[in-house]
Design an enzyme around this catalytic site. Structure first.
Site, short mmCIF file in Angstrom:
data_model
loop_
_atom_site.label_atom_id
_atom_site.label_comp_id
_atom_site.label_asym_id
_atom_site.label_seq_id
_atom_site.Cartn_x
_atom_site.Cartn_y
_atom_site.Cartn_z
N HIS A 163 0.84 -1.20 0.00
CA HIS A 163 0.00 0.00 0.00
C HIS A 163 0.88 1.25 0.00
O HIS A 163 0.63 2.20 -0.76
CB HIS A 163 -0.90 -0.03 1.23
CG HIS A 163 -1.72 1.21 1.42
ND1 HIS A 163 -3.06 1.29 1.10
CD2 HIS A 163 -1.40 2.44 1.90
CE1 HIS A 163 -3.51 2.49 1.37
NE2 HIS A 163 -2.52 3.21 1.86
N GLU A 164 1.92 1.27 0.84
CA GLU A 164 2.79 2.44 0.90
C GLU A 164 3.62 2.59 -0.37
O GLU A 164 3.89 3.72 -0.80
CB GLU A 164 3.70 2.34 2.13
CG GLU A 164 2.96 2.35 3.46
CD GLU A 164 1.98 3.51 3.58
OE1 GLU A 164 2.31 4.62 3.12
OE2 GLU A 164 0.89 3.30 4.13
N HIS A 167 1.83 4.59 -2.93
CA HIS A 167 1.96 6.03 -2.77
C HIS A 167 3.29 6.52 -3.35
O HIS A 167 3.36 7.61 -3.93
CB HIS A 167 1.88 6.41 -1.29
CG HIS A 167 0.50 6.29 -0.71
ND1 HIS A 167 -0.60 6.89 -1.27
CD2 HIS A 167 0.04 5.64 0.40
CE1 HIS A 167 -1.67 6.62 -0.53
NE2 HIS A 167 -1.31 5.85 0.47
N GLU A 253 -6.34 6.81 -1.18
CA GLU A 253 -6.27 5.63 -0.32
C GLU A 253 -6.95 4.43 -0.98
O GLU A 253 -6.45 3.31 -0.93
CB GLU A 253 -6.89 5.91 1.04
CG GLU A 253 -6.12 6.92 1.88
CD GLU A 253 -4.69 6.50 2.12
OE1 GLU A 253 -4.45 5.32 2.42
OE2 GLU A 253 -3.79 7.36 2.00
#
Length: 665
Positions: A163-164, A167, A253
Site C-alpha cells: 500500500h505504501e 503512494h 487511499e
C-alpha cells in the site's frame, strides 16, 4: 492509469491543492479584515488601505509559515520520520521482526524498480500504521509502527508495505509533503492569535493591572478581541485544512489499496491488516491505528490508517473530514475485488503462481543476438509497438511474478554477498568488486588503486566478494546496486563523495568506459543523489519534443547502436524510435544515428529528466520501441534501457530472467 498518468494526476492535484489553499487564504483575509474594522471603527466601513495592509499581512504570515516548513522538509521523508519519533532500522539488525520488515521492503522495492527506501520504526506506537514520505522514489522512506511488527503476520505486513509503495509509485508523496507545508502556514494564524491572547493577560505586569488599564483606555480589550478572532479564524483555517486533506487523500487511499492487491495478488493480506485495526477479525479486539506523536495531526494524511484519536478523530466520522475512507468500506472493496482487477471468485485468497498475470518486463526479455523473438502467450510474437506499450505499462508497477523472481534472487545470494549489502563498508566493497575487470592486468591495476585509497580490510573484502559475484548471473548486477543503496546512504556526504571518486577511478583504470560500467555508475549516482544534494524537489522545464529533440536523438542513437546487429538494423531501429516521438514527423530528423559517447548520453538524460510526465512517457516508449524493433533484447540493451529509464525518474522493474539472458558484457 499507468505510471505517467498517475504523475500527471498528482500534478493536477497539486494545482487543486493550491486553488483550495488560495480560497481558504482569501476567506481568512476577509474575516480578519472584518474583525479589525469592527474593533477599530465599531462598524463595517470599507477601508482600502486597511484591506491592503491586512491582505499582505496575512499573506506574509501564512507564506512565511509555509515557507519555513517547506524548507525544513527539503531533506525529504527523513524529516517526517524523525518528527514522528521514528528510529532508523539498522541494515545489520539482529532483531527477527525488524529483519523481516527490511526483507519485505527490499523485495517490494527491487520488484518495483525503485531505490530501496530507508526504513524507520516508530517504537512507541502500539497501533497498526505506516507511512511513506519523500519527494521522489529515490529519497523515499518507509515508516511503520511497532504495532505492525507485533500484530501482523508476513502476508499482512506485505500488504501494508505494498500500500505504501503505491503512494511512492503514484506520485502521492510530493503532494503530501506540500500539503504539510501549506497547512503549517494556516496554523501560524492560530498560533499568533494564541500568543496575542496570552500576552495581553500575562505580560510583565500583573494580570489585574492590565485588565484595569484596558477598561480605562480600551486598547488592551481591543487587542484581546483581535487575538481571540485570530484564534477562531485560525481554528476555522485548520478545519478547512482538514477538508483539503480529505478532498485529496480519500480517493488516493482507495487507489493505494487496489494497487497493493495488484502488486501482491493477495487481498487477504491487506484486508487482514485492516480487520485487525478495526477488531473485525474473529475473536479479536480492535488494535486501532492512532499515532500518539505530537506531529501526527500534520502528517495524518500520510498514514495507512486514521492516525488521529480523540476530538480530531471525531471529525473523521463525517465523510467530509476523514483523511481515510471508513475501514468497513475499504475491507468490503478489497474482499469483493472492487477496483483491484481480481475477479470476485479469487478475492480473499492468494492467487496461485500458475494463474498470476505475466510480468510486463519479464516477458520482453530474449537471450542474445541470435535469440528467437520473445513471446507473451507462447504462440504469436507481439509487434514492437505493442511490446513497447507493454513495457511502458509495466513501469511503476509490481506483480506477483516479478515479486516471486525477486524473492528467489534474494534467497539465492551467497551469505557474504547478502551481508555486504547490509552495512556501509561492505556495500562499498561490493560495488568495487562489481567493477573489477575480468582482465587480470586491469584488475591488478584496480586493486593497486584501492590499496592506495582504502583500508586493507576493504581491499580484502573486495577480493573475497569478487569470485562470489562472478558465479552470479549478470542480470543480478543492477539489483545488487539497489540493495547497497540504504547502507551507502548512511554515509555522510564527504565519505560518499570520496567513494564515488574511487568508483570513477576504477572505471578509468583501463582508459575506457564499458557499457556495463556506465550503467552501474548512472544508476548508482541517481540513487545516491538525495544524499549529495540538499533539495529533491523535481523541476519541469520541457513540454514539447522539439525542446529536447537533440537529447532524444543521442539517447535513441546509443540504444540503436548497442542493439543493432548491422548498420542497416541500427538505422531502422533508430528511425523507428524517433517517429514514436510526438510531432516528430514535422521536425527535421537525421537519416542515420549520429555517433555519440556515453558522456553525451549522460548530459542528454539530465536534460530529459526535466520533461513533463507526458513527454517522458513518449520518450520512454520511443526508447523501448528502438530496443524491441528486432523482437529481442540482450543484456547490454536491457541494462542501458534500465539506466535510461531510471535516469528519467521512472521506476522500472528489473530484468532478472537469467535463464533467457546470456552473460554478454
Amino acid at each position: 492509469m499507468n505510471f505517467f498518468e498517475h504523475q500527471d494526476r498528482a500534478h493536477q492535484n497539486t494545482l487543486y491543492l493550491l486553488l483550495l489553499f488560495g480560497v481558504a487564504l482569501l476567506g481568512m483575509v476577509v474575516a480578519i479584515y472584518l474583525v479589525v474594522v469592527l474593533v477599530a471603527f465599531n462598524a463595517i466601513i470599507f477601508q482600502p488601505g486597511l484591506l491592503v495592509l491586512v491582505f499582505f499581512g496575512v499573506i506574509g504570515l501564512v507564506g512565511a509559515g509555509s515557507l519555513f516548513k517547506f524548507l525544513a522538509l527539503r531533506a525529504g521523508g527523513q524529516v517526517v520520520a524523525h518528527d514522528l519519533g521514528g528510529r532508523l532500522v539498522a541494515q545489520e539488525t539482529t532483531d527477527s521482526q525488524e529483519a523481516q520488515l527490511l526483507n519485505v521492503v527490499e523485495e517490494m522495492a527491487i520488484a518495483a524498480g525503485v531505490a530501496v527506501p530507508m526504513v524507520y520504526l516508530l517504537d512507541q506506537e502500539a497501533g497498526i500504521n505506516a507511512f511513506a514520505a519523500g519527494f521522489t522514489p529515490h529519497d523515499a522512506v518507509i515508516g511503520v509502527t511497532r504495532g505492525c511488527l507485533e500484530q501482523l503476520n508476513r502476508d499482512e505486513l506485505q500488504g501494508v508495505i505494498a500500500h505504501e509503495f503505491s503512494h511512492i509509485l503514484n506520485g502521492d508523496m510530493r503532494l503530501n509533503l506540500r500539503l504539510i507545508a501549506v497547512l503549517q502556514g494556516i496554523l501560524v494564524v492560530h498560533i499568533v492569535g494564541r500568543v496575542i491572547v496570552r500576552g495581553s493577560y500575562y505580560g510583565r505586569q500583573d494580570w489585574r493591572m492590565r485588565r484595569s488599564r484596558s477598561n480605562r483606555d480600551g486598547g488592551g480589550g481591543q487587542l484581546v478581541l483581535v487575538g481571540l478572532a485570530l484564534l477562531v479564524i485560525g481554528f476555522l483555517g485548520l478545519i478547512c485544512g482538514r477538508l483539503i486533506k480529505s478532498a485529496i487523500s480519500r480517493q488516493r487511499e482507495f487507489l493505494a489499496d487496489a494497487s497493493a492487491v495488484q502488486f501482491t495478488r493477495n487481498p487477504a493480506g491487506l484486508s487482514g491488516a485492516l480487520r485487525r485495526i478495526g477488531g473485525f477479525q474473529s475473536g479479536g479486539a480492535a488494535i486501532g491505528s492512532a499515532i500518539a506523536a505530537p506531529a501526527a495531526e500534520e502528517a495524518s494524511h500520510l498514514f495507512f490508517g486514521e492516525a488521529m484519536d480523540g476530538g480530531v478523530a471525531f471529525l473523521s466520522n463525517f465523510n467530509w473530514f476523514g483523511t481515510h475512507p471508513p475501514l468497513k468500506e475499504r475491507i468490503q472493496r478489497l474482499e469483493r475485488g472492487v477496483g483491484t482487477g481480481i475477479p470476485l471468485a479469487e478475492s480473499g485468497r492468494e492467487r496461485s503462481p500458475a494463474t498470476a498475470t505475466p510480468a510486463g518486463v519479464m516477458g520482453l526479455v530474449g537471450d542474445g543476438a541470435g535469440s528467437a523473438p520473445a513471446q507473451t502467450s507462447g504462440k504469436t510474437p507481439q509487434k514492437p509497438q505493442t511490446r513497447s506499450q507493454t513495457f511502458v505499462t509495466a513501469i511503476g508497477t509490481v506483480n506477483a511474478q516479478n515479486l516471486k523472481a525477486v524473492q528467489q534472487f534474494l534467497a539465492g545470494l551467497p551469505e557474504p554477498v547478502r551481508a555486504a549489502t547490509r552495512e556501509a563498508q561492505g556495500a562499498i566493497a561490493l560495488i568495487f568488486a562489481l567493477l573489477l575487470d575480468e582482465d587480470a592486468a586491469v584488475g591488478d591495476r584496480q586493486l593497486t588503486l584501492l590499496r592506495q585509497t582504502c583500508k586493507p580490510a576493504v581491499v580484502a573484502r573486495v577480493q573475497q566478494l569478487q569470485p562470489l559475484l562472478q558465479q552470479l548471473p549478470a542480470t543480478s548486477r543492477l539489483p545488487l546496486v539497489d540493495l547497497t543503496v540504504p547502507a551507502l546512504r548512511s554515509l555522510q556526504r564527504p565519505p560518499l563523495q570520496k567513494f564515488l571518486k574511487q568508483v570513477q577511478a576504477l572505471v578509468a583504470a583501463d582508459g575506457r568506459v564499458t557499457l556495463s560500467e556506465y550503467t552501474l555508475q548512472a544508476v548508482l549516482h541517481r540513487r545516491l543523489r538525495p544524499v549529495l544534494l540538499d533539495s529533491q524537489e523535481p523541476q519541469v522545464k520541457y513540454q514539447q519534443t522539439r525542446q529536447v529533440l537533440g537529447d532524444c536523438i543521442f539517447v535513441l542513437s546509443a540504444l540503436a547502436q548497442v542493439g543493432g546487429a548491422s548498420p542497416e538494423a541500427q538505422i531502422h531501429a533508430f528511425r523507428s524510435g524517433l517517429f514514436r516521438l510526438p510531432g516528430a514527423s514535422k521536425l527535421k530528423l537525421p537519416q542515420t544515428p549520429p555517433p555519440c559517447k556515453l558522456s553525451q548520453v549522460g548530459k542528454s538524460l539530465r536534460n530529459l529528466e526535466l520533461a513533463t510526465p507526458k513527454l517522458k512517457q513518449a520518450i520512454v516508449a520511443a526508447c523501448a520501441h528502438t530496443v524491441l524493433e528486432d523482437q529481442q533484447i540482450t543484456l547490454r540493451e536491457a541494462e542501458l534501457l534500465r539506466a535510461v529509464v531510471i535516469a528519467l525518474d521512472c521506476p522500472m522493474p528489473p530484468f532478472l530472467d537469467a535463464a533467457t539472458l546470456g552473460r554478454s558484457g
